[in-house]
Design a protein around this motif. Structure first.
Motif, short mmCIF file in Angstrom:
data_model
loop_
_atom_site.label_atom_id
_atom_site.label_comp_id
_atom_site.label_asym_id
_atom_site.label_seq_id
_atom_site.Cartn_x
_atom_site.Cartn_y
_atom_site.Cartn_z
N ILE A 121 -15.62 -22.88 -26.53
CA ILE A 121 -16.15 -22.72 -27.87
C ILE A 121 -17.71 -21.82 -27.55
O ILE A 121 -18.08 -21.05 -28.51
CB ILE A 121 -16.76 -23.81 -28.75
N LEU A 122 -18.54 -22.30 -26.62
CA LEU A 122 -19.86 -21.54 -26.43
C LEU A 122 -19.58 -20.38 -25.90
O LEU A 122 -20.26 -19.17 -26.53
CB LEU A 122 -20.52 -22.37 -25.50
N ILE A 123 -18.49 -19.98 -25.05
CA ILE A 123 -18.32 -18.60 -24.45
C ILE A 123 -17.88 -17.63 -25.56
O ILE A 123 -18.33 -16.45 -25.69
CB ILE A 123 -17.21 -18.72 -23.38
N ILE A 124 -17.13 -18.12 -26.47
CA ILE A 124 -16.48 -17.26 -27.60
C ILE A 124 -17.46 -16.94 -28.55
O ILE A 124 -17.64 -15.78 -28.96
CB ILE A 124 -15.42 -18.00 -28.21
N THR A 125 -18.41 -17.77 -28.89
CA THR A 125 -19.51 -17.68 -29.90
C THR A 125 -20.56 -17.01 -29.25
O THR A 125 -21.09 -15.88 -29.99
CB THR A 125 -20.19 -19.16 -30.06
N LEU A 126 -21.02 -16.98 -28.22
CA LEU A 126 -22.02 -16.04 -27.56
C LEU A 126 -21.48 -14.76 -27.14
O LEU A 126 -22.07 -13.74 -27.49
CB LEU A 126 -22.42 -16.79 -26.07
N ALA A 127 -20.43 -14.67 -27.04
CA ALA A 127 -19.44 -13.21 -26.79
C ALA A 127 -19.62 -12.55 -28.11
O ALA A 127 -19.84 -11.06 -27.95
CB ALA A 127 -18.23 -13.34 -25.99
N VAL A 128 -19.22 -13.12 -29.18
CA VAL A 128 -19.19 -12.38 -30.58
C VAL A 128 -20.54 -12.03 -30.85
O VAL A 128 -20.37 -10.94 -31.47
CB VAL A 128 -18.42 -13.37 -31.29
N LEU A 129 -21.52 -12.91 -30.83
CA LEU A 129 -22.67 -12.49 -31.19
C LEU A 129 -23.39 -11.50 -30.37
O LEU A 129 -24.07 -10.57 -30.86
CB LEU A 129 -23.58 -13.87 -31.27
N ALA A 135 -23.34 -3.89 -31.14
CA ALA A 135 -22.82 -2.85 -31.81
C ALA A 135 -23.49 -2.52 -33.04
O ALA A 135 -23.33 -1.15 -33.53
CB ALA A 135 -21.55 -3.41 -32.26
N THR A 136 -24.35 -3.11 -33.69
CA THR A 136 -25.20 -2.63 -34.70
C THR A 136 -26.14 -1.54 -34.56
O THR A 136 -26.52 -0.72 -35.22
CB THR A 136 -25.83 -3.96 -35.30
N THR A 137 -26.56 -1.29 -33.08
CA THR A 137 -27.51 -0.13 -32.96
C THR A 137 -26.72 1.19 -32.90
O THR A 137 -27.19 2.21 -33.21
CB THR A 137 -27.93 -0.45 -31.38
N ASN A 140 -25.81 1.61 -37.02
CA ASN A 140 -27.13 1.79 -37.62
C ASN A 140 -26.95 0.81 -38.82
O ASN A 140 -27.45 1.20 -39.99
CB ASN A 140 -27.14 3.14 -38.64
N LYS A 141 -26.69 -0.59 -38.42
CA LYS A 141 -26.74 -1.58 -39.50
C LYS A 141 -27.66 -2.63 -38.73
O LYS A 141 -28.08 -2.59 -37.64
CB LYS A 141 -25.46 -2.27 -39.48
N LYS A 142 -28.07 -3.48 -39.56
CA LYS A 142 -29.10 -4.75 -39.26
C LYS A 142 -28.18 -5.63 -38.11
O LYS A 142 -27.05 -5.92 -38.48
CB LYS A 142 -29.35 -5.78 -40.59
N SER A 143 -28.86 -6.20 -37.52
CA SER A 143 -28.38 -7.22 -36.43
C SER A 143 -28.11 -8.54 -37.06
O SER A 143 -28.99 -8.78 -38.10
CB SER A 143 -29.43 -7.34 -35.22
N PRO A 144 -27.21 -9.28 -36.64
CA PRO A 144 -27.18 -10.57 -37.47
C PRO A 144 -28.09 -11.62 -37.09
O PRO A 144 -28.80 -11.58 -36.20
CB PRO A 144 -25.78 -11.16 -36.59
#
Length: 267
Positions: A121-129, A135-137, A140-144
């Motif tokens: 669960i931690l691996i999947i959560t950290l990878a997605v975030l 990807a936001t850079t 041109n969108k705000k970071s989560p």
């Protein structure tokens, strides 16, 4: 002559007044006597007998399981856990029961391990975030926004305090039983531990926890619904158990030599 007439008139008037007064007095006495007769003829008003207090007292004296005097909801604390166990909110209760069932299926049937699950669960959560933040850079969108999570101190202290009280009660009970003071409690605890050891040999701790959780979600709500039918049957069973225990006490327990603490307590 005129003077004689004038002197006689007051006498006549006084005589007439006496007669009228006597007539009025007889009328008033007759009216008072008639009123008293009417009062005596009136039927005596019977005091109203209210049977509600008696019925309410009888209802309060109805035998309840385990000597319960409070409603089932109050026995469970009367808060959110009681609402969950008694299905006051069906969506929350069904969600909790479904989540526990999924955990049991995952660890027991699929033989998944807790440490492996936490790591995945931690691996999947950290990878997605991490990927989302990078990807936001390019987009041109705000970071989560990742909120700061802190464990509050007060609930942890409340849980620890409640756990400490229950552990101290259990230790005091074990000390009292070990000192030879309460034979009934000794037999009850030994029987309970023996049954628990048999159940533990059938299944592991997780399955036992899941069975207990399911029973907490089913037995109290069914008892609350059919308590008027269950309590009389339980009362008959308790009378029969007490009768059999009295026979067992007379034939077996009374012949067991008592410990020194029991003799000192009697003296």
């Amino acid at each position: 002559m005129a003077e004689h007439v004038d002197n006689s008139d007051p006498k006549g008037e006084s005589f007439i007044e006496k007669i009228t007064d006597k007539i009025h007095g007889d009328d008033s006495s007759s009216s008072s006597s008639s009123d008293s007769d009417n009062e005596t003829k009136k039927p005596a008003v019977k005091p109203e007998v209210t049977a509600e207090p008696e019925t309410s007292s009888l209802k309060n004296k109805v035998w309840r399981l385990f000597g319960r005097e409070k409603p089932v909801h109050k026995v469970f604390g009367g808060g959110k856990p009681a609402d969950v166990f008694l299905w006051r909110n069906k969506k929350i209760s069904a969600t909790v029961l479904g989540g526990v069932t999924a955990i049991w299926v995952l660890f027991e049937l699929l033989e998944y391990h807790l440490l492996t699950l936490i790591c995945h669960i931690l691996i999947i959560t950290l990878a997605v975030l991490f990927l989302w933040s990078n990807a936001t850079t390019f987009i041109n969108k705000k970071s989560p926004h990742i909120p700061e999570v802190h464990i509050p101190e007060e609930p942890i202290l409340q849980v620890a305090s409640a756990l400490r009280i229950e552990v101290n009660r259990a230790l005091a009970l074990l000390r009292e039983i070990a000192s030879g003071r309460e034979l009934k409690k000794f037999l009850a605890v030994v029987a309970g531990l023996w049954v628990l050891s048999i159940v533990g040999s059938w299944c592991n701790f997780l399955t036992l926890f899941y069975i207990s959780f399911v029973l907490l979600h089913t037995v109290p709500v069914l008892y609350e619904k059919y308590e008027d039918k269950v309590d009389p049957l339980a009362e008959k069973a308790m009378h029969e158990i007490k009768k059999q225990y009295a026979v067992f006490d007379e034939k077996v327990l009374s012949k067991i030599p008592r410990g020194p603490f029991k003799d000192k307590k009697r003296e």
